[in-house]
Design a protein around this motif. Sequence first.
Motif, PDB file in Angstrom:
ATOM      1  N   UNK A  62       0.848  -1.192   0.000  1.00 59.48           N
ATOM      2  CA  UNK A  62       0.000   0.000   0.000  1.00 59.48           C
ATOM      3  C   UNK A  62       0.885   1.244   0.000  1.00 59.48           C
ATOM      4  N   UNK A  63       0.624   2.192  -0.905  1.00 63.16           N
ATOM      5  CA  UNK A  63       1.450   3.408  -0.967  1.00 63.16           C
ATOM      6  C   UNK A  63       1.466   4.176   0.353  1.00 63.16           C
ATOM      7  N   UNK A  64       2.449   5.035   0.479  1.00 57.57           N
ATOM      8  CA  UNK A  64       2.665   5.759   1.732  1.00 57.57           C
ATOM      9  C   UNK A  64       1.688   6.907   1.929  1.00 57.57           C
ATOM     10  N   UNK A  65       1.114   7.439   0.854  1.00 55.72           N
ATOM     11  CA  UNK A  65       0.210   8.592   0.970  1.00 55.72           C
ATOM     12  C   UNK A  65      -1.077   8.333   0.208  1.00 55.72           C
ATOM     13  N   UNK A  66      -2.110   9.098   0.571  1.00 53.57           N
ATOM     14  CA  UNK A  66      -3.404   8.991  -0.099  1.00 53.57           C
ATOM     15  C   UNK A  66      -3.279   9.417  -1.563  1.00 53.57           C
ATOM     16  N   UNK A  67      -2.477  10.442  -1.816  1.00 52.89           N
ATOM     17  CA  UNK A  67      -2.308  10.932  -3.186  1.00 52.89           C
ATOM     18  C   UNK A  67      -1.685   9.860  -4.079  1.00 52.89           C
ATOM     19  N   UNK A  68      -0.689   9.126  -3.549  1.00 48.97           N
ATOM     20  CA  UNK A  68      -0.051   8.066  -4.333  1.00 48.97           C
ATOM     21  C   UNK A  68      -1.032   6.929  -4.613  1.00 48.97           C
ATOM     22  N   UNK A  69      -1.819   6.540  -3.620  1.00 50.79           N
ATOM     23  CA  UNK A  69      -2.795   5.473  -3.806  1.00 50.79           C
ATOM     24  C   UNK A  69      -3.849   5.876  -4.829  1.00 50.79           C
ATOM     25  N   UNK A  70      -4.333   7.107  -4.746  1.00 47.24           N
ATOM     26  CA  UNK A  70      -5.318   7.595  -5.710  1.00 47.24           C
ATOM     27  C   UNK A  70      -4.739   7.617  -7.116  1.00 47.24           C
ATOM     28  N   UNK A  71      -3.479   8.013  -7.240  1.00 47.99           N
ATOM     29  CA  UNK A  71      -2.822   8.040  -8.548  1.00 47.99           C
ATOM     30  C   UNK A  71      -2.711   6.646  -9.144  1.00 47.99           C
ATOM     31  N   UNK A  72      -2.380   5.642  -8.310  1.00 51.60           N
ATOM     32  CA  UNK A  72      -2.287   4.268  -8.790  1.00 51.60           C
ATOM     33  C   UNK A  72      -3.642   3.771  -9.281  1.00 51.60           C
ATOM     34  N   UNK A  73      -4.701   4.073  -8.525  1.00 56.05           N
ATOM     35  CA  UNK A  73      -6.050   3.641  -8.914  1.00 56.05           C
ATOM     36  C   UNK A  73      -6.471   4.288 -10.216  1.00 56.05           C
ATOM     37  N   UNK A  74      -6.241   5.598 -10.347  1.00 55.46           N
ATOM     38  CA  UNK A  74      -6.627   6.312 -11.559  1.00 55.46           C
ATOM     39  C   UNK A  74      -5.894   5.760 -12.783  1.00 55.46           C
ATOM     40  N   UNK A  75      -4.600   5.470 -12.621  1.00 53.31           N
ATOM     41  CA  UNK A  75      -3.802   4.975 -13.743  1.00 53.31           C
ATOM     42  C   UNK A  75      -4.154   3.528 -14.082  1.00 53.31           C
ATOM     43  N   UNK A  76      -4.350   2.693 -13.065  1.00 54.05           N
ATOM     44  CA  UNK A  76      -4.615   1.277 -13.294  1.00 54.05           C
ATOM     45  C   UNK A  76      -5.952   1.059 -14.013  1.00 54.05           C
ATOM     46  N   UNK A  77      -6.968   1.839 -13.617  1.00 55.48           N
ATOM     47  CA  UNK A  77      -8.295   1.654 -14.198  1.00 55.48           C
ATOM     48  C   UNK A  77      -8.618   2.697 -15.278  1.00 55.48           C
ATOM     49  N   UNK A  78      -7.617   3.513 -15.634  1.00 53.58           N
ATOM     50  CA  UNK A  78      -7.738   4.502 -16.712  1.00 53.58           C
ATOM     51  C   UNK A  78      -8.953   5.411 -16.499  1.00 53.58           C
ATOM     52  N   UNK A  79      -8.980   6.058 -15.357  1.00 51.31           N
ATOM     53  CA  UNK A  79     -10.083   6.946 -14.988  1.00 51.31           C
ATOM     54  C   UNK A  79      -9.690   8.395 -15.226  1.00 51.31           C
ATOM     55  N   UNK A  80     -10.694   9.211 -15.528  1.00 53.20           N
ATOM     56  CA  UNK A  80     -10.500  10.642 -15.726  1.00 53.20           C
ATOM     57  C   UNK A  80     -11.429  11.403 -14.794  1.00 53.20           C
ATOM     58  N   UNK A  81     -10.979  12.560 -14.317  1.00 50.09           N
ATOM     59  CA  UNK A  81     -11.818  13.392 -13.465  1.00 50.09           C
ATOM     60  C   UNK A  81     -11.150  13.680 -12.135  1.00 50.09           C
ATOM     61  N   UNK A  82     -11.923  14.282 -11.240  1.00 45.98           N
ATOM     62  CA  UNK A  82     -11.442  14.650  -9.907  1.00 45.98           C
ATOM     63  C   UNK A  82     -12.114  13.741  -8.884  1.00 45.98           C
ATOM     64  N   UNK A  83     -11.305  13.014  -8.123  1.00 42.86           N
ATOM     65  CA  UNK A  83     -11.830  12.047  -7.170  1.00 42.86           C
ATOM     66  C   UNK A  83     -11.138  12.193  -5.820  1.00 42.86           C
ATOM     67  N   UNK A  84     -11.856  11.776  -4.789  1.00 41.95           N
ATOM     68  CA  UNK A  84     -11.290  11.621  -3.460  1.00 41.95           C
ATOM     69  C   UNK A  84     -11.450  10.167  -3.048  1.00 41.95           C
ATOM     70  N   UNK A  85     -10.851   9.786  -1.925  1.00 42.24           N
ATOM     71  CA  UNK A  85     -10.898   8.406  -1.470  1.00 42.24           C
ATOM     72  C   UNK A  85     -11.547   8.307  -0.093  1.00 42.24           C
ATOM     73  N   UNK A  86     -12.352   7.252   0.077  1.00 43.77           N
ATOM     74  CA  UNK A  86     -12.925   6.918   1.373  1.00 43.77           C
ATOM     75  C   UNK A  86     -12.596   5.459   1.665  1.00 43.77           C
ATOM     76  N   UNK A  87     -12.532   5.105   2.940  1.00 44.53           N
ATOM     77  CA  UNK A  87     -12.265   3.719   3.318  1.00 44.53           C
ATOM     78  C   UNK A  87     -13.388   3.208   4.208  1.00 44.53           C
ATOM     79  N   UNK A  88     -13.601   1.901   4.152  1.00 45.03           N
ATOM     80  CA  UNK A  88     -14.668   1.277   4.928  1.00 45.03           C
ATOM     81  C   UNK A  88     -14.127   0.880   6.302  1.00 45.03           C
ATOM     82  N   UNK A  89     -14.707   1.450   7.326  1.00 44.16           N
ATOM     83  CA  UNK A  89     -14.251   1.195   8.691  1.00 44.16           C
ATOM     84  C   UNK A  89     -15.108   0.100   9.313  1.00 44.16           C
ATOM     85  N   UNK A  90     -14.496  -1.025   9.618  1.00 47.16           N
ATOM     86  CA  UNK A  90     -15.231  -2.164  10.169  1.00 47.16           C
ATOM     87  C   UNK A  90     -15.653  -1.933  11.616  1.00 47.16           C
ATOM     88  N   UNK A  91     -15.028  -0.979  12.297  1.00 47.28           N
ATOM     89  CA  UNK A  91     -15.376  -0.701  13.690  1.00 47.28           C
ATOM     90  C   UNK A  91     -16.684   0.060  13.823  1.00 47.28           C
TER      91      UNK A  91
END
Length: 204
Positions: A86-115
Amino acid sequence: MLAFMVGEKIPQDDKVWQLLMTLKDIVELVMAPVHTDQSIGYLDSKIGEHRLIKALVKATRMSLPAQLRVIIEQHDVRKLTLTSGIPDSVEELLSVIMERFQLQGNFGLMYQDKDFGKYFFTMTTTADVKDKDTVKLVQTEPTVILNLTTVDESEVDISSVQSDQSITPVSGDHYSADDSGSCSSRDTVLLPATCRSEPWPAKF
């Protein structure tokens, strides 16, 4: 108390456990009622040890492969494999997702908290995400920046500004005294939208 309860079940070389134990020692030293030069020196060494173990834990976590469940849309859910961890920062993780799935636009990230009943929370650090966790893309509005500049009135050519409105002359013969409240001039009148658009009849 925690060390006595579960300490025997955890391997001694577990870096996360060592990180927790050094943090416990630091807290106990800080909360001590009396401090000496010896205790302050020991506290300094414990802080250095804690930082070193933390760096090792972080490096180990980064190198372990991980898989994430990525929700792009309600009916578009994909699996993301991170061979380098898992990348060290949220920006790096978002960049990997955008590049891997070839997405365009402005996105943010949320995570599912099991607690919290698997509710989604805004991701501010990738430390909240582990292997096999679920993340969600949220489309955001692009940031619009307006740059305002001051215009010198001397540079404006007033003669180039033309009015699209026209003045409709109305003859004084067609002017009624009853309309003096809405049309104030007997010679030339600019009719607003509330005035009649047709001349009054010669005979009522």
